[in-house]
Every structure is written in C-alpha cells, then in structure tokens.
Design a protein around this motif. Structure first.
Motif, short mmCIF file in Angstrom:
data_model
loop_
_atom_site.label_atom_id
_atom_site.label_comp_id
_atom_site.label_asym_id
_atom_site.label_seq_id
_atom_site.Cartn_x
_atom_site.Cartn_y
_atom_site.Cartn_z
N ARG A 132 -18.43 -3.87 -15.32
CA ARG A 132 -17.65 -4.15 -14.12
C ARG A 132 -16.36 -4.90 -14.44
O ARG A 132 -15.78 -5.54 -13.58
N ALA A 133 -15.91 -4.82 -15.68
CA ALA A 133 -14.63 -5.43 -16.05
C ALA A 133 -13.50 -4.56 -15.52
O ALA A 133 -13.49 -3.35 -15.73
N ILE A 134 -12.55 -5.18 -14.83
CA ILE A 134 -11.38 -4.49 -14.31
C ILE A 134 -10.16 -5.11 -14.98
O ILE A 134 -10.01 -6.33 -14.98
N THR A 135 -9.30 -4.25 -15.51
CA THR A 135 -8.07 -4.70 -16.16
C THR A 135 -6.90 -3.96 -15.53
O THR A 135 -6.93 -2.73 -15.39
N LEU A 136 -5.87 -4.71 -15.16
CA LEU A 136 -4.66 -4.13 -14.59
C LEU A 136 -3.54 -4.16 -15.62
O LEU A 136 -3.33 -5.18 -16.28
N GLY A 139 2.42 -5.21 -14.25
CA GLY A 139 3.10 -4.66 -13.10
C GLY A 139 2.20 -4.00 -12.08
O GLY A 139 2.66 -3.64 -10.99
N ALA A 140 0.93 -3.81 -12.38
CA ALA A 140 0.01 -3.16 -11.43
C ALA A 140 -0.79 -4.22 -10.69
O ALA A 140 -1.30 -5.17 -11.29
N ARG A 141 -0.84 -4.06 -9.37
CA ARG A 141 -1.70 -4.89 -8.53
C ARG A 141 -2.35 -3.98 -7.49
O ARG A 141 -1.74 -3.00 -7.07
N LEU A 142 -3.55 -4.32 -7.09
CA LEU A 142 -4.31 -3.47 -6.18
C LEU A 142 -4.20 -3.92 -4.73
O LEU A 142 -4.20 -5.12 -4.44
N ASP A 143 -4.14 -2.94 -3.85
CA ASP A 143 -4.28 -3.12 -2.41
C ASP A 143 -5.38 -2.15 -1.99
O ASP A 143 -5.18 -0.94 -2.02
N LEU A 144 -6.52 -2.68 -1.63
CA LEU A 144 -7.68 -1.85 -1.30
C LEU A 144 -7.94 -1.80 0.21
O LEU A 144 -9.00 -1.38 0.64
N GLY A 145 -6.95 -2.22 1.00
CA GLY A 145 -7.13 -2.40 2.44
C GLY A 145 -7.85 -1.28 3.15
O GLY A 145 -8.92 -1.47 3.72
N GLY A 146 -7.27 -0.09 3.17
CA GLY A 146 -7.85 1.01 3.94
C GLY A 146 -9.20 1.45 3.41
O GLY A 146 -10.15 1.64 4.18
N ILE A 147 -9.30 1.59 2.12
CA ILE A 147 -10.57 2.05 1.55
C ILE A 147 -11.64 0.97 1.67
O ILE A 147 -12.82 1.26 1.88
#
Length: 154
Positions: A132-136, A139-147
C-alpha cells in the motif's frame, strides 16, 4: 417505512435512506453510517490538511491505509481506462483555476481567473498494492474528490 437522514459532508448534501420500522435501531444505524462517511472524508479530502490524502500530497510518499490505497487504485485504473480523460493528478490544475477550497467556501463571483496558468496533469503515481505504498512523482498531487464520493456511497 423509509427513514431519511441528511447532513453535509464531502462538500455536498448527503441523504441516507433506510427501510425500517424501528425508530431506535434506525437512528443508531443512520448515525453509524454518517460517522463512517465523515471518517472517510477525514481520510480522503484534499481540503482537510490533516487528511491522509493531504499528508500524501505533502510528503510525496506514504504507506497508505486500506481506504486511500483502494481509492487511489481505482483512480489510476480510471485514468488508464479513459486514456487520461479522468485523471486523479488534476489537483494542481484545479487549484490554479481557483478551486482551492471547498465549494461551500468559494466566493459567488469567482468567474474566470485572468492569467491563470495552465498546469499539466498526468503525473506519475506508483501504488504498490502489496504494501500500500503510494509514491508521487515530482509535481504530481492527487485530487480524489469525485471518485472518493462515489466509492464512499458504494
């Protein structure tokens, strides 16, 4: 009898419906469901600086809890299956366009922001499903709002 329970969460009106004839059991069940929605909002909101998602966006890499890992997996699959039309790395682009706070806190007269920069999306995100390691990528950032809202509703 259909029982209704409404509240605000995830920047939207939430309504829970339960078919029940027991007032006491119904109230407890609906309050439990509301607490779960609020718990998930506390993990997955980009507007809460203490959320797990916000911590990921700041740190660039974390070992995520099961919920963030699952929603990230689904978001990455969505990006792949739509050829990038759906993209969870839209965070910086929507912030640059003025969506830097929840709709509840947006000014009514925001309109178009003159001189707003065009921010690319499509940044690399790596999810190791086993750990479950997440690496960005830089310059990448997540927006998971809708999902995240849809997943929470499911």
């Amino acid at each position: 009898m259909i029982r209704r329970w409404g509240f605000r969460a995830m920047g939207t009106d939430v309504e829970l419906l339960l078919d029940s004839d027991s007032d006491a059991d119904t109230r407890d069940a609906l309050q439990t469901a509301e607490r779960e929605v609020r718990r998930l909002e506390g993990l997955l909101s980009r507007f809460d600086p203490d959320s797990e998602l916000s911590r990921l966006n700041r740190a660039r890499a974390i070992v995520a809890g099961p919920e963030l890992a699952e929603v990230t997996r689904l978001a990455l699959e969505g990006r792949e299956s739509t050829g990038g039309r759906f993209d969870p790395t839209v965070h910086d682009a929507v912030v640059a366009a003025g969506y830097d706070r929840s709709f509840d806190r947006m000014p009514d007269d925001l309109g178009t922001r003159p001189g707003a920069e065009v921010v690319p999306c499509g940044g690399a995100v790596h999810l190791d499903r086993a750990t479950r390691a997440i690496t960005l990528a830089p310059g990448a950032r997540l927006d998971l709002g809708g999902i995240a809202k849809g997943w929470t509703a499911d």
